[in-house]
Enzyme design. Sequence first.
Site, short mmCIF file in Angstrom:
data_model
loop_
_atom_site.label_atom_id
_atom_site.label_comp_id
_atom_site.label_asym_id
_atom_site.label_seq_id
_atom_site.Cartn_x
_atom_site.Cartn_y
_atom_site.Cartn_z
N CYS A 52 18.89 39.60 -27.31
CA CYS A 52 19.37 39.50 -25.90
C CYS A 52 19.89 40.84 -25.19
O CYS A 52 19.79 41.03 -23.81
CB CYS A 52 20.28 38.46 -25.72
SG CYS A 52 19.97 36.81 -26.05
N VAL A 53 20.51 41.76 -25.99
CA VAL A 53 21.19 42.90 -25.54
C VAL A 53 20.09 43.95 -25.13
O VAL A 53 20.15 45.02 -24.46
CB VAL A 53 21.94 43.48 -26.54
CG1 VAL A 53 21.41 44.22 -27.55
CG2 VAL A 53 22.97 44.40 -25.76
#
Length: 354
Positions: free
Chosen positions: A139-140
């Site tokens: 997700c980052v």
Amino acid sequence: MTRIAAVHGVLPSHRYEQGEITEALAAMCLPQDTERGVLERLHTTSTVGTRHLVLPLERYRELSSFGQANDLFIEAGLRLAEQALTGALAAAGLAAQDVDLVISTSVTGIAAPSLEARLAGRVGLRPDVKRVPIFGLGCVAGAAGLARLHDYLQGHPEQVAVLLSVELCSLTLQRTDTSVRNMVAGALFGDGAAALVAVGREHPRHQEYAGPQVLATRSRLYPGTERALGWDIGDTGFKIVLGAELPELVHLHVGEDVRSFLAEHDLKPPDITGWVAHPGGPKVLDALHETLGLHDAALELTRRSLAEVGNLSSASVLHILRDTVAQRPPAHGSPGLLLAMGPGFCSELVLLRW
């Protein structure tokens, strides 16, 4: 400074209400009705209303192996990647031949050659285009990819760079895993892709674009948190690792990192007029809201994105950046902050100026 020229997000055509997905997952994955109440509660409290999936719901019963799911990832991912990239370039008024660097990211499938390499000939990227495929940031990666793109353009200020994200989270479905963490993942994640085009400070069209500039970035790994978020990869593919401690980690670490990062630039959280935050889930967003003391509207576009399309992993923050530019751009010259969290456990912060 790096200037964001355009952001374009795309979604698969199959759109479902959360209740439809709940019913389908219950039928496919829960052998006992006793677990259905937990599934329904998790889907209801996720705050997700609708999601887009790369396959019709009934097709997920046919996924019998990791290899089959990964073949679909490559096939469908290429289509979405092409739509995202060509859409972003068109919005920026640039051609594929203008692109000097492509950073591509996904954590929901594996491809070698990577997706951007398979895409190059289809869209007309130059044979000498530089490519940096990224796997594992999860997700980052939407925020980290933008930060690394900025690093590159700092050293090549006359060039054009693209960040391409393709996430088909639904293809990681684990039909035999009835754990709460797998049910949480089944309640949150959707499918989508996005592309961001940026130019360096010496590019001849730098001043023409209305998108924000990237001023600074910060990367952080938090030791001892490796099992908070990620994948266990086995015979059936990607099995979610999702710790209940994530909101507490946001309280313990991320809030302080945001405040200290902003302080380096003589800013405080109330000074930020555009918050572009990854929608990790309602509890994570609540923790971020509380630890930073944000006003109620600060994360409105993030919460709306979670409700309308779910968590798109690395593509989410790019969809929210697109929505911010299109729907609610901050005043000219005001500061913004793009942030996301991912496996590691880690965070990435990107300071913007509109």
